[in-house]
Motif scaffolding. Structure first.
Motif, PDB file in Angstrom:
ATOM      1  N   LEU A   1      66.048  79.088  28.129  1.00 16.84           N
ATOM      2  CA  LEU A   1      67.447  78.674  28.251  1.00 16.84           C
ATOM      3  C   LEU A   1      67.769  77.500  27.336  1.00 16.84           C
ATOM      4  O   LEU A   1      68.870  77.431  26.775  1.00 16.84           O
ATOM      5  CB  LEU A   1      67.779  78.329  29.702  1.00 16.84           C
ATOM      6  N   SER A   2      66.825  76.588  27.172  1.00 15.34           N
ATOM      7  CA  SER A   2      67.052  75.451  26.268  1.00 15.34           C
ATOM      8  C   SER A   2      67.340  75.934  24.860  1.00 15.34           C
ATOM      9  O   SER A   2      68.221  75.396  24.176  1.00 15.34           O
ATOM     10  CB  SER A   2      65.833  74.530  26.258  1.00 15.34           C
ATOM     11  N   ASN A   3      66.598  76.948  24.423  1.00 16.18           N
ATOM     12  CA  ASN A   3      66.799  77.479  23.070  1.00 16.18           C
ATOM     13  C   ASN A   3      68.212  78.016  22.855  1.00 16.18           C
ATOM     14  O   ASN A   3      68.710  78.022  21.730  1.00 16.18           O
ATOM     15  CB  ASN A   3      65.781  78.576  22.770  1.00 16.18           C
ATOM     16  N   PHE A   4      68.859  78.460  23.927  1.00 16.17           N
ATOM     17  CA  PHE A   4      70.203  79.031  23.806  1.00 16.17           C
ATOM     18  C   PHE A   4      71.320  78.067  24.168  1.00 16.17           C
ATOM     19  O   PHE A   4      72.429  78.204  23.682  1.00 16.17           O
ATOM     20  CB  PHE A   4      70.321  80.285  24.678  1.00 16.17           C
ATOM     21  N   LEU A   5      71.055  77.109  25.026  1.00 17.56           N
ATOM     22  CA  LEU A   5      72.137  76.301  25.603  1.00 17.56           C
ATOM     23  C   LEU A   5      72.248  74.873  25.074  1.00 17.56           C
ATOM     24  O   LEU A   5      73.272  74.236  25.266  1.00 17.56           O
ATOM     25  CB  LEU A   5      71.983  76.245  27.132  1.00 17.56           C
ATOM     26  N   ILE A   6      71.215  74.376  24.424  1.00 16.17           N
ATOM     27  CA  ILE A   6      71.209  72.968  24.027  1.00 16.17           C
ATOM     28  C   ILE A   6      71.366  72.860  22.512  1.00 16.17           C
ATOM     29  O   ILE A   6      70.666  73.544  21.761  1.00 16.17           O
ATOM     30  CB  ILE A   6      69.920  72.276  24.514  1.00 16.17           C
ATOM     31  N   PRO A   7      72.272  72.013  22.038  1.00 13.46           N
ATOM     32  CA  PRO A   7      72.458  71.826  20.590  1.00 13.46           C
ATOM     33  C   PRO A   7      71.180  71.303  19.927  1.00 13.46           C
ATOM     34  O   PRO A   7      70.392  70.593  20.555  1.00 13.46           O
ATOM     35  CB  PRO A   7      73.587  70.797  20.491  1.00 13.46           C
ATOM     36  N   TYR A   8      71.021  71.635  18.646  1.00 14.51           N
ATOM     37  CA  TYR A   8      69.748  71.385  17.960  1.00 14.51           C
ATOM     38  C   TYR A   8      69.221  69.951  18.015  1.00 14.51           C
ATOM     39  O   TYR A   8      68.051  69.780  18.334  1.00 14.51           O
ATOM     40  CB  TYR A   8      69.769  71.870  16.509  1.00 14.51           C
ATOM     41  N   PRO A   9      69.986  68.942  17.723  1.00 12.78           N
ATOM     42  CA  PRO A   9      69.349  67.604  17.729  1.00 12.78           C
ATOM     43  C   PRO A   9      68.696  67.268  19.076  1.00 12.78           C
ATOM     44  O   PRO A   9      67.572  66.777  19.121  1.00 12.78           O
ATOM     45  CB  PRO A   9      70.498  66.642  17.421  1.00 12.78           C
TER      46      PRO A   9
ATOM     47  N   PRO B   1      48.133  76.107  21.440  1.00  9.94           N
ATOM     48  CA  PRO B   1      49.398  76.663  20.938  1.00  9.94           C
ATOM     49  C   PRO B   1      50.583  75.700  21.121  1.00  9.94           C
ATOM     50  O   PRO B   1      51.444  75.603  20.246  1.00  9.94           O
ATOM     51  CB  PRO B   1      49.595  77.929  21.782  1.00  9.94           C
ATOM     52  N   ALA B   2      50.616  74.981  22.238  1.00 10.61           N
ATOM     53  CA  ALA B   2      51.704  74.021  22.463  1.00 10.61           C
ATOM     54  C   ALA B   2      51.616  72.863  21.471  1.00 10.61           C
ATOM     55  O   ALA B   2      52.644  72.385  20.981  1.00 10.61           O
ATOM     56  CB  ALA B   2      51.666  73.505  23.897  1.00 10.61           C
ATOM     57  N   MET B   3      50.402  72.416  21.153  1.00  9.49           N
ATOM     58  CA  MET B   3      50.233  71.333  20.182  1.00  9.49           C
ATOM     59  C   MET B   3      50.685  71.774  18.789  1.00  9.49           C
ATOM     60  O   MET B   3      51.351  71.022  18.075  1.00  9.49           O
ATOM     61  CB  MET B   3      48.777  70.877  20.138  1.00  9.49           C
ATOM     62  N   ILE B   4      50.323  72.987  18.414  1.00  7.84           N
ATOM     63  CA  ILE B   4      50.743  73.516  17.115  1.00  7.84           C
ATOM     64  C   ILE B   4      52.262  73.651  17.067  1.00  7.84           C
ATOM     65  O   ILE B   4      52.903  73.276  16.075  1.00  7.84           O
ATOM     66  CB  ILE B   4      50.041  74.861  16.823  1.00  7.84           C
ATOM     67  N   THR B   5      52.834  74.154  18.151  1.00 11.47           N
ATOM     68  CA  THR B   5      54.294  74.307  18.222  1.00 11.47           C
ATOM     69  C   THR B   5      54.968  72.945  18.138  1.00 11.47           C
ATOM     70  O   THR B   5      55.963  72.769  17.428  1.00 11.47           O
ATOM     71  CB  THR B   5      54.694  75.031  19.518  1.00 11.47           C
ATOM     72  N   MET B   6      54.417  71.956  18.842  1.00 10.27           N
ATOM     73  CA  MET B   6      54.971  70.606  18.807  1.00 10.27           C
ATOM     74  C   MET B   6      54.934  70.051  17.376  1.00 10.27           C
ATOM     75  O   MET B   6      55.908  69.465  16.901  1.00 10.27           O
ATOM     76  CB  MET B   6      54.194  69.673  19.753  1.00 10.27           C
TER      77      MET B   6
ATOM     78  N   MET C   1      58.309  80.066  17.847  1.00 12.24           N
ATOM     79  CA  MET C   1      57.064  79.665  18.497  1.00 12.24           C
ATOM     80  C   MET C   1      57.313  79.275  19.950  1.00 12.24           C
ATOM     81  O   MET C   1      56.481  79.571  20.801  1.00 12.24           O
ATOM     82  CB  MET C   1      56.419  78.497  17.754  1.00 12.24           C
ATOM     83  N   THR C   2      58.423  78.588  20.202  1.00 12.00           N
ATOM     84  CA  THR C   2      58.672  78.170  21.588  1.00 12.00           C
ATOM     85  C   THR C   2      58.889  79.384  22.494  1.00 12.00           C
ATOM     86  O   THR C   2      58.500  79.348  23.664  1.00 12.00           O
ATOM     87  CB  THR C   2      59.886  77.221  21.683  1.00 12.00           C
ATOM     88  N   THR C   3      59.468  80.437  21.957  1.00 11.89           N
ATOM     89  CA  THR C   3      59.650  81.655  22.744  1.00 11.89           C
ATOM     90  C   THR C   3      58.302  82.285  23.071  1.00 11.89           C
ATOM     91  O   THR C   3      58.103  82.789  24.185  1.00 11.89           O
ATOM     92  CB  THR C   3      60.555  82.648  21.991  1.00 11.89           C
ATOM     93  N   ILE C   4      57.366  82.235  22.158  1.00 10.07           N
ATOM     94  CA  ILE C   4      56.015  82.742  22.419  1.00 10.07           C
ATOM     95  C   ILE C   4      55.353  81.923  23.525  1.00 10.07           C
ATOM     96  O   ILE C   4      54.728  82.491  24.430  1.00 10.07           O
ATOM     97  CB  ILE C   4      55.166  82.736  21.126  1.00 10.07           C
ATOM     98  N   ILE C   5      55.516  80.608  23.475  1.00 11.29           N
ATOM     99  CA  ILE C   5      54.968  79.740  24.524  1.00 11.29           C
ATOM    100  C   ILE C   5      55.607  80.104  25.868  1.00 11.29           C
ATOM    101  O   ILE C   5      54.916  80.207  26.894  1.00 11.29           O
ATOM    102  CB  ILE C   5      55.211  78.244  24.196  1.00 11.29           C
ATOM    103  N   ALA C   6      56.920  80.331  25.873  1.00 10.10           N
ATOM    104  CA  ALA C   6      57.611  80.710  27.107  1.00 10.10           C
ATOM    105  C   ALA C   6      57.086  82.045  27.644  1.00 10.10           C
ATOM    106  O   ALA C   6      56.824  82.177  28.848  1.00 10.10           O
ATOM    107  CB  ALA C   6      59.117  80.780  26.867  1.00 10.10           C
ATOM    108  N   LEU C   7      56.919  83.016  26.767  1.00 11.46           N
ATOM    109  CA  LEU C   7      56.389  84.314  27.193  1.00 11.46           C
ATOM    110  C   LEU C   7      54.976  84.183  27.753  1.00 11.46           C
ATOM    111  O   LEU C   7      54.625  84.843  28.742  1.00 11.46           O
ATOM    112  CB  LEU C   7      56.423  85.307  26.032  1.00 11.46           C
ATOM    113  N   GLU C   8      54.190  83.337  27.132  1.00 14.00           N
ATOM    114  CA  GLU C   8      52.831  83.070  27.623  1.00 14.00           C
ATOM    115  C   GLU C   8      52.887  82.549  29.071  1.00 14.00           C
ATOM    116  O   GLU C   8      52.129  82.997  29.924  1.00 14.00           O
ATOM    117  CB  GLU C   8      52.170  82.051  26.693  1.00 14.00           C
TER     118      GLU C   8
END
Length: 115
Positions: A60-68, A103-108, A1-8
């Motif tokens: 970049l956050s999705n790829f570079l930052i550890p999950y927690p 969409p951001a609220m749903i993703t959150m 979902m966050t990738t969709i928000i980024a693409l938007e």
């Protein structure tokens, strides 16, 4: 979902920076005559840079930052997008709420409930 928000937000950037005033007018419910003003073009381009950088940050956050830590960062970014979208829906056009904030609220919410 966050990738969709980024693409938007990348699409927002492309429209704000590169689209003709007619498409910008249709997209943002603003008069074409206003969008042909050099000051409006400059302001919209500046907004486009913000949207583009926001998209890059999410991707970049999705790829570079550890999950927690990622979970916290993405919640903050989705909250930011929601607030900015609410402001835009109150000051520019109501459809911004449905295109950007909702969409951001749903993703959150989805980020909150995932472990």
């Amino acid at each position: 979902m966050t990738t969709i928000i980024a693409l938007e937000h990348l699409i927002f950037m492309l429209i704000e920076i590169f689209a003709k005033p007619e498409l910008q007018s249709k997209s943002f419910d603003l008069p074409t005559s206003f969008l042909e003003n050099p000051y409006a073009k400059s302001a919209l381009g500046n907004q486009g840079i913000y949207n583009g950088m926001l998209a890059v940050t999410i991707i970049l956050s999705n790829f570079l930052i550890p999950y927690p830590q990622l979970k916290t960062i993405l919640i903050l970014l989705m909250f930011y997008i929601s607030v900015v979208g609410i402001y835009g829906s109150l000051t520019v056009t109501k459809k911004i709420f449905f295109i950007q904030s909702l969409p951001a609220m749903i993703t959150m919410l989805l980020i909150f409930i995932t472990k």
